[in-house]
Design an enzyme around this catalytic site. Structure first.
Site, PDB file in Angstrom:
ATOM      1  N   GLY A  23      -3.346  -3.913  -4.503  1.00 38.64           N
ATOM      2  CA  GLY A  23      -2.000  -4.221  -4.990  1.00 38.64           C
ATOM      3  C   GLY A  23      -1.928  -5.666  -5.451  1.00 38.64           C
ATOM      4  O   GLY A  23      -2.338  -6.006  -6.567  1.00 38.64           O
ATOM      5  N   GLY A  24      -1.454  -6.537  -4.574  1.00 41.98           N
ATOM      6  CA  GLY A  24      -1.221  -7.946  -4.918  1.00 41.98           C
ATOM      7  C   GLY A  24      -2.382  -8.620  -5.649  1.00 41.98           C
ATOM      8  O   GLY A  24      -2.173  -9.302  -6.659  1.00 41.98           O
TER       9      GLY A  24
ATOM     10  N   ASN B 192      -3.133  -1.330  -8.471  1.00 44.64           N
ATOM     11  CA  ASN B 192      -1.778  -0.785  -8.511  1.00 44.64           C
ATOM     12  C   ASN B 192      -0.823  -1.950  -8.750  1.00 44.64           C
ATOM     13  O   ASN B 192      -0.583  -2.749  -7.847  1.00 44.64           O
ATOM     14  CB  ASN B 192      -1.496  -0.089  -7.163  1.00 44.64           C
ATOM     15  CG  ASN B 192      -0.069   0.402  -7.054  1.00 44.64           C
ATOM     16  OD1 ASN B 192       0.684   0.394  -8.030  1.00 44.64           O
ATOM     17  ND2 ASN B 192       0.310   0.832  -5.858  1.00 44.64           N
ATOM     18  N   TRP B 193      -0.311  -2.028  -9.973  1.00 49.35           N
ATOM     19  CA  TRP B 193       0.518  -3.189 -10.329  1.00 49.35           C
ATOM     20  C   TRP B 193       1.955  -3.071  -9.795  1.00 49.35           C
ATOM     21  O   TRP B 193       2.738  -3.993  -9.927  1.00 49.35           O
ATOM     22  CB  TRP B 193       0.531  -3.378 -11.854  1.00 49.35           C
ATOM     23  CG  TRP B 193      -0.800  -3.771 -12.426  1.00 49.35           C
ATOM     24  CD1 TRP B 193      -1.966  -3.971 -11.741  1.00 49.35           C
ATOM     25  CD2 TRP B 193      -1.119  -4.005 -13.807  1.00 49.35           C
ATOM     26  NE1 TRP B 193      -2.984  -4.320 -12.601  1.00 49.35           N
ATOM     27  CE2 TRP B 193      -2.481  -4.341 -13.881  1.00 49.35           C
ATOM     28  CE3 TRP B 193      -0.378  -3.957 -14.991  1.00 49.35           C
ATOM     29  CZ2 TRP B 193      -3.125  -4.637 -15.091  1.00 49.35           C
ATOM     30  CZ3 TRP B 193      -1.009  -4.243 -16.189  1.00 49.35           C
ATOM     31  CH2 TRP B 193      -2.369  -4.580 -16.236  1.00 49.35           C
ATOM     32  N   LYS B 194       2.298  -1.894  -9.276  1.00 48.09           N
ATOM     33  CA  LYS B 194       3.648  -1.671  -8.717  1.00 48.09           C
ATOM     34  C   LYS B 194       4.714  -2.104  -9.717  1.00 48.09           C
ATOM     35  O   LYS B 194       4.513  -1.975 -10.919  1.00 48.09           O
ATOM     36  CB  LYS B 194       3.763  -2.377  -7.357  1.00 48.09           C
ATOM     37  CG  LYS B 194       2.619  -1.988  -6.415  1.00 48.09           C
ATOM     38  CD  LYS B 194       2.803  -2.455  -5.010  1.00 48.09           C
ATOM     39  CE  LYS B 194       1.613  -2.006  -4.180  1.00 48.09           C
ATOM     40  NZ  LYS B 194       1.719  -2.396  -2.779  1.00 48.09           N
TER      41      LYS B 194
ATOM     42  N   HIS C 120       2.037   7.312  -2.750  1.00 48.10           N
ATOM     43  CA  HIS C 120       1.919   5.942  -2.243  1.00 48.10           C
ATOM     44  C   HIS C 120       2.926   5.737  -1.113  1.00 48.10           C
ATOM     45  O   HIS C 120       4.033   6.266  -1.155  1.00 48.10           O
ATOM     46  CB  HIS C 120       2.152   4.932  -3.373  1.00 48.10           C
ATOM     47  CG  HIS C 120       1.804   3.539  -2.958  1.00 48.10           C
ATOM     48  ND1 HIS C 120       2.676   2.754  -2.245  1.00 48.10           N
ATOM     49  CD2 HIS C 120       0.663   2.827  -3.094  1.00 48.10           C
ATOM     50  CE1 HIS C 120       2.079   1.600  -1.981  1.00 48.10           C
ATOM     51  NE2 HIS C 120       0.860   1.625  -2.481  1.00 48.10           N
TER      52      HIS C 120
ATOM     53  N   GLY D 129       0.302  -5.351   1.594  1.00 46.39           N
ATOM     54  CA  GLY D 129       1.107  -6.512   1.227  1.00 46.39           C
ATOM     55  C   GLY D 129       1.387  -7.467   2.372  1.00 46.39           C
ATOM     56  O   GLY D 129       2.202  -8.379   2.264  1.00 46.39           O
TER      57      GLY D 129
ATOM     58  N   GLU E 169       4.859   3.426  -0.423  1.00 47.08           N
ATOM     59  CA  GLU E 169       6.177   2.909  -0.813  1.00 47.08           C
ATOM     60  C   GLU E 169       7.067   4.036  -1.323  1.00 47.08           C
ATOM     61  O   GLU E 169       8.283   3.998  -1.145  1.00 47.08           O
ATOM     62  CB  GLU E 169       6.002   1.792  -1.857  1.00 47.08           C
ATOM     63  CG  GLU E 169       5.501   0.514  -1.192  1.00 47.08           C
ATOM     64  CD  GLU E 169       4.608  -0.352  -2.065  1.00 47.08           C
ATOM     65  OE1 GLU E 169       4.602  -0.182  -3.295  1.00 47.08           O
ATOM     66  OE2 GLU E 169       3.898  -1.211  -1.493  1.00 47.08           O
TER      67      GLU E 169
ATOM     68  N   SER F 116      -4.191  -5.103   1.434  1.00 49.69           N
ATOM     69  CA  SER F 116      -4.608  -6.511   1.437  1.00 49.69           C
ATOM     70  C   SER F 116      -6.092  -6.718   1.111  1.00 49.69           C
ATOM     71  O   SER F 116      -6.743  -7.599   1.681  1.00 49.69           O
ATOM     72  CB  SER F 116      -4.234  -7.181   2.770  1.00 49.69           C
ATOM     73  OG  SER F 116      -2.824  -7.137   2.966  1.00 49.69           O
TER      74      SER F 116
ATOM     75  N   GLU G 137      -4.702   4.025   2.949  1.00 48.53           N
ATOM     76  CA  GLU G 137      -3.983   2.751   2.968  1.00 48.53           C
ATOM     77  C   GLU G 137      -3.115   2.670   4.227  1.00 48.53           C
ATOM     78  O   GLU G 137      -1.997   3.212   4.244  1.00 48.53           O
ATOM     79  CB  GLU G 137      -3.084   2.630   1.736  1.00 48.53           C
ATOM     80  CG  GLU G 137      -3.821   2.725   0.422  1.00 48.53           C
ATOM     81  CD  GLU G 137      -3.022   2.083  -0.707  1.00 48.53           C
ATOM     82  OE1 GLU G 137      -3.551   1.143  -1.315  1.00 48.53           O
ATOM     83  OE2 GLU G 137      -1.875   2.500  -0.943  1.00 48.53           O
TER      84      GLU G 137
HETATM   85  P1  PGA Z   1      -1.854  -4.710  -1.309  1.00 45.60           P
HETATM   86  O1  PGA Z   1      -1.319  -3.260  -1.775  1.00 45.60           O
HETATM   87  O2  PGA Z   1      -3.243  -4.857  -1.846  1.00 45.60           O
HETATM   88  O3  PGA Z   1      -0.877  -5.691  -1.938  1.00 45.60           O
HETATM   89  O4  PGA Z   1      -1.803  -4.732   0.168  1.00 45.60           O
HETATM   90  C1  PGA Z   1      -2.146  -2.138  -1.771  1.00 45.60           C
HETATM   91  C2  PGA Z   1      -1.399  -0.925  -2.270  1.00 45.60           C
HETATM   92  O5  PGA Z   1      -0.236  -0.748  -1.916  1.00 45.60           O
HETATM   93  O6  PGA Z   1      -1.953  -0.102  -3.029  1.00 45.60           O
END
Ligand code: PGA
Length: 250
Positions: free
Chosen positions: A233-234, A9-11, A94, A172, A96, A212, A166
């Site tokens: 994500g990251g 997930n590149w956000k 998600h 993150g 967020e 993470s 998640e």
């Molecule tokens: P993260 O994000 O790997 O940066 O913790 C995961 C996500 O939100 O899908």
């Protein structure tokens, strides 16, 4: 036997030119991947990324979609628009989007149903906040997210649904749920799927872990019985980190 499904997930990262370049190098580097691979760039990056991975096994997904066919919904993107550029997959719910844009389980459910009716693959994200976990509400929160989020979905349609667990406190932050904690939450989610859709659906249900995930912890997480992949994500933003995650099975 459930095959691992690893998604990035590149956000809201990378401009279109960077995204296309990175996607092309990822497609070349991951051509022998033993797992199913998905990447989810932001909307404006999608056409370039679709073009860049053409001919590879990489699935390109959107990070959101609207729950209407078309019309006066300023700022929104429809399933038809995504499908027209070759995107047939979407991440929904998600944390967020729940946290910053007020998305509720009911609203997410409308999008899940609409996306499935329109032939899209859905990756539904669920997970508790730290406050909810510490307050002993983990099961209550997951139950609502699964039961409301997937309300009206048929067992047949569940073939097109991936669930991503998640824990919000692990996204993150560098904090990962212990493999045992994550596996327990996944087992609970699989139980909810069984109650709602039956044993066969539950046994085949792909449940990704997210929060993470990195090269150093992916193997122990993926070794857990109920963890069938990762939503990253990251660590999905660079080849140095994402490639070892994709290559976590020998
Ligand atoms: P993260 O994000 O790997 O940066 O913790 C995961 C996500 O939100 O899908």
């Amino acid at each position: 036997m459930r095959n691992l499904y690893i998604a990035g997930n590149w956000k809201m990262n990378m401009v279109p030119s960077e995204a296309a370049k990175y996607a092309a190098s990822l497609a070349a580097a991951a051509k022998d991947a033993k797992v199913k691979v998905m990447i989810a760039p932001t909307f404006v990056c999608l056409p370039g990324v679709v073009e860049a991975v053409k001919g590879s096994n990489i699935i390109v997904s959107a990070q959101n979609v609207n729950d209407h066919e078309k019309g006066a919904y300023t700022g929104e993107v429809s399933c038809a628009m995504l499908k027209d550029i070759g995107v047939n997959s979407v991440i929904l719910g998600h944390s967020e989007r729940r946290q910053y844009y007020g998305e509720t389980n009911e609203f997410i459910n409308k999008k899940v149903l609409f996306a499935l009716e329109n032939g899209m693959e859905v990756d539904l994200c669920v997970g508790e906040t730290l406050e909810e976990r510490e307050g002993g509400r983990l099961e209550e929160v997951l139950t609502a997210q699964i039961n409301v989020g997937l309300d009206g979905v048929t067992p047949e349609q569940m073939k097109h649904v991936t669930i991503a667990y998640e824990p919000v406190w692990a996204i993150g932050t560098g904090k990962t749920a212990t493999p045992a904690d994550a596996n327990a939450a996944h087992a609970f989610i699989r139980g909810l799927v069984e109650k709602k859709f039956g044993k066969a659906v539950a046994e085949n249900q792909i449940i990704q872990y997210g929060g993470s995930v990195k090269p150093s912890n992916v193997r122990e997480l993926m070794a857990c019985e109920h963890i069938d992949g990762a939503l990253v994500g990251g660590a999905s933003l660079t080849l140095e980190q994402f490639l070892p995650i994709i290559n976590c099975v020998d």
